[in-house]
Design an enzyme around this catalytic site. Sequence first.
Site, PDB file in Angstrom:
ATOM      1  N   ASP A  51       0.820  -1.195   0.000  1.00 51.89           N
ATOM      2  CA  ASP A  51       0.000   0.000   0.000  1.00 51.89           C
ATOM      3  C   ASP A  51       0.861   1.254   0.000  1.00 51.89           C
ATOM      4  OD1 ASP A  51      -2.983   0.819   1.989  1.00 51.89           O
ATOM      5  OD2 ASP A  51      -2.389   1.274  -0.069  1.00 51.89           O
ATOM      6  N   TYR A  56       6.724 -10.046   6.684  1.00 54.41           N
ATOM      7  CA  TYR A  56       6.688  -8.600   6.866  1.00 54.41           C
ATOM      8  C   TYR A  56       7.444  -8.232   8.130  1.00 54.41           C
ATOM      9  CZ  TYR A  56       3.081  -7.871   3.312  1.00 54.41           C
ATOM     10  OH  TYR A  56       2.391  -7.795   2.126  1.00 54.41           O
TER      11      TYR A  56
END
Lengths: 486, 486
Positions: free
Chosen positions: B133, B224
């Site tokens: 994003d 992540y």
Amino acid sequence: MSDELLQRVTYLEEEVERLKNQLRMNNGCREEDDVNKKTTSEPLDGQTESKPGVTISSKKTKKHSKQRPFDFSSHPRRHVALRIAYLGWEYQGFAVQENTDKTVEARLFEALLKTRLIQDRQTSNYQRCGRTDKGVSAFSQVITIDLRSSLFSPGLGVTLPDKTPSGTYPKTGTPAKNSAPAPGSELEYLKMLNRVLPQDIRALDWAPAADGFSARFDCQSRTYRYYFPRGPLDVELMAEAAQRFVGTHDFRNVCKMDVGNGVLQFQRTILAATIRPFEENTSGNPEDPQAPHDPNDPYELFIFEIKGLAFLYHQVRCMMALLLLIGQKLESPEIINQLLDVGSNPRKPQYSMAVDFPLVLYGCDFPGLAWQGGGAELHCASAALQQQWARSAVETHVYRGMLRGLEAMGAESSKSCWLVEGSRMKNYKPLLERPCCESLEARIEHFVKRGRLERDDGENGGEAVHRGKRSKHFHDSAQPSTTKLN
Amino acid sequence: MSDELLQRVTYLEEEVERLKNQLRMNNGCREEDDVNKKTTSEPLDGQTESKPGVTISSKKTKKHSKQRPFDFSSHPRRHVALRIAYLGWEYQGFAVQENTDKTVEARLFEALLKTRLIQDRQTSNYQRCGRTDKGVSAFSQVITIDLRSSLFSPGLGVTLPDKTPSGTYPKTGTPAKNSAPAPGSELEYLKMLNRVLPQDIRALDWAPAADGFSARFDCQSRTYRYYFPRGPLDVELMAEAAQRFVGTHDFRNVCKMDVGNGVLQFQRTILAATIRPFEENTSGNPEDPQAPHDPNDPYELFIFEIKGLAFLYHQVRCMMALLLLIGQKLESPEIINQLLDVGSNPRKPQYSMAVDFPLVLYGCDFPGLAWQGGGAELHCASAALQQQWARSAVETHVYRGMLRGLEAMGAESSKSCWLVEGSRMKNYKPLLERPCCESLEARIEHFVKRGRLERDDGENGGEAVHRGKRSKHFHDSAQPSTTKLN
């Protein structure tokens, strides 16, 4: 025909006017401020003349909604010292400039005027401890100034208004909300200012000051800090080299000469010059195998800290430039002694000063001032700064995390100083082999010819003395100078 | 009179023209680029339809100087995996968007087209491992794509061009300077791309891939990392809480549901979820008094690392939001179990996800790929990144130095989480007492009504199955999904 032409001319004139207005608007509203930018500018070496000019307040009132007229003469005044901190990265320097209003001082005066702590700059008896250049920050910038006071009784630095014929002090009207101090206590200067200052400029402390106390002339010493990572540098060698700056020396080869502003002598005194790790507790203990500190961690941060009475223009950044060359083993520490030996090396070799963003005016020493303490303002400043630190620290670690990953993939560390772009090692030219800047004497001659300096030849064969035409001050080493731009 | 008027008219007309031109210039040249911004956009859950439309290359050629026509069909093609790293702070996300060209993918395709490694996106057989994003970075984003190759002999992933009637391979013309590889070796994909990519996007590695190998479907796991400072947080409690995410759970309450894009089932598998200090070596040794590490240093940085098969839209940031609430002792670790219990808690309480800039897609696992190694490209990327780190680290320490000074002046540390503005403690409302978002069933109904989803009622009373109208794929837990936006 003529009528049509006349109409055409009128139409076109209006069109030109409209387009010009639009251009003005698109270029921003800043041009209105141009009139305001002609404010006093002081030469660097302590000439104190004030310039006549437009006062900021009268122009500023146009920008604000109609303000009630404020009767300053009915209020007491107080001579105070204010301690200011700011992050200089987004500013064009501390001092007001003609071609921009993006300076710390401009914001400061906006705040002082908006809060009606002063009437205008010219009558505020303003002095500043020093000037910092574009990109340079300060934790301890000190100014002295006369502010509106709420004390109607004698106090340090207080000047009372004239009494009315009935023998009482004038009424000062209803105080603005939230600014009425408790009876007998002073206005909350820090709170009032911080409410209107931008976030990156903070008023941290204040002190009452006796009339005549000056931020400029009463500063006993100034301390700068320059932060840098080890990278490939030999920090121990740099620390040894830094010692060579200590003492009183002629620093003309370690600054940017500013003869045009009347700076004609370059002797300055450095009280201390050290290099130490930022995290002193993890300096590592070679005898303790459990302390896992890497003694040569390129990612370790260091501080070059330097304390002096007063500094020349860009002096600290030139000192740092030399230390970085020494740290990269491109020069030996002796270069410092050689450059301070102006008899042997009267002209400065061409070299760039160190970059601006790591430099902070960290401390200014004013013995005898009774700082009042920042109180709640300090907590607020701290909280805000912690958030900015958090964001910056997270970004730093995103970079660092990727660098670790690259190392794991086999990448090698860069060999050139990490603070500057490009490698300096290829085709490095030693300082003493480089072309030199003009000598001091040549610069003086240049300005004498242009009528900017007068020369008084010494009587009886004594040394010639120069003085700026705008000043009655003579320049000699006994006179303290203000902090120059660094 | 008329002559003078005519002259005046002419003069004014020229003035108007000049001012109009200046206005146009001042408004910038960006309007020319608007034409180029309409590029393909793909829905999130893997529907692979290609959109008809303008190919990027034909539009782009207008911007460049006239390019010689390039005969792609005479070159071999090779199916490869490319590993990309980028700093996402200045981008609007990884995936191409209609309303902006400031995406990582847009820059990637500009580079692939400029280097003529592909002819156009539609025919390049492009797949990406995941999407990140706005504001999110990646150290390990992997794409698979067919690139021009220089190998005229069979090799992994190579597709040879058709031979000419004489039985030989077509001539490919004079190779551009600096791009001719050694005979028998492949084009220097990384070097070619990094030369034209922006500095904050780097090609780090590549691997040949068998036809059919897909960055999207052949990814075995994704990792992540979320970086954060301790501040006032109870990091040990957060670490214990993070463990509760491990395993296969329905994460509908820990993501942003994206039913409109066809995501209808929320079961995902988390392989690992840990919190550890960034500097693992200085974890401190309480039994060793000489190790001066402060076990509760608010300025210590930590990493929340999470590894999963595939992730939902904003899942990691929602997980982090919960951990931050737990770290601030505003929620207990049990809240995680409660939110994963969708039977008891079918609807998600309203809460904000964690901020974007600390998040990095750090690893993507593709067993079986033979990464070729980045070589010199890694050293260059490392050197550039070291300079960026240096600048960031220096700024971080300028903040830190001032914070130390404020502490010395008596400032107290902020009690609320340093990553977010404002204090959350006043009027904190526990998650389970907050209003909830719509349930999954309600969202499905919403889209069924709008004709975006079809419902197949289960036969013999089996469960209803929904499918997006644009897809032939059924959604069930057996099917791996792509990494969603985090």
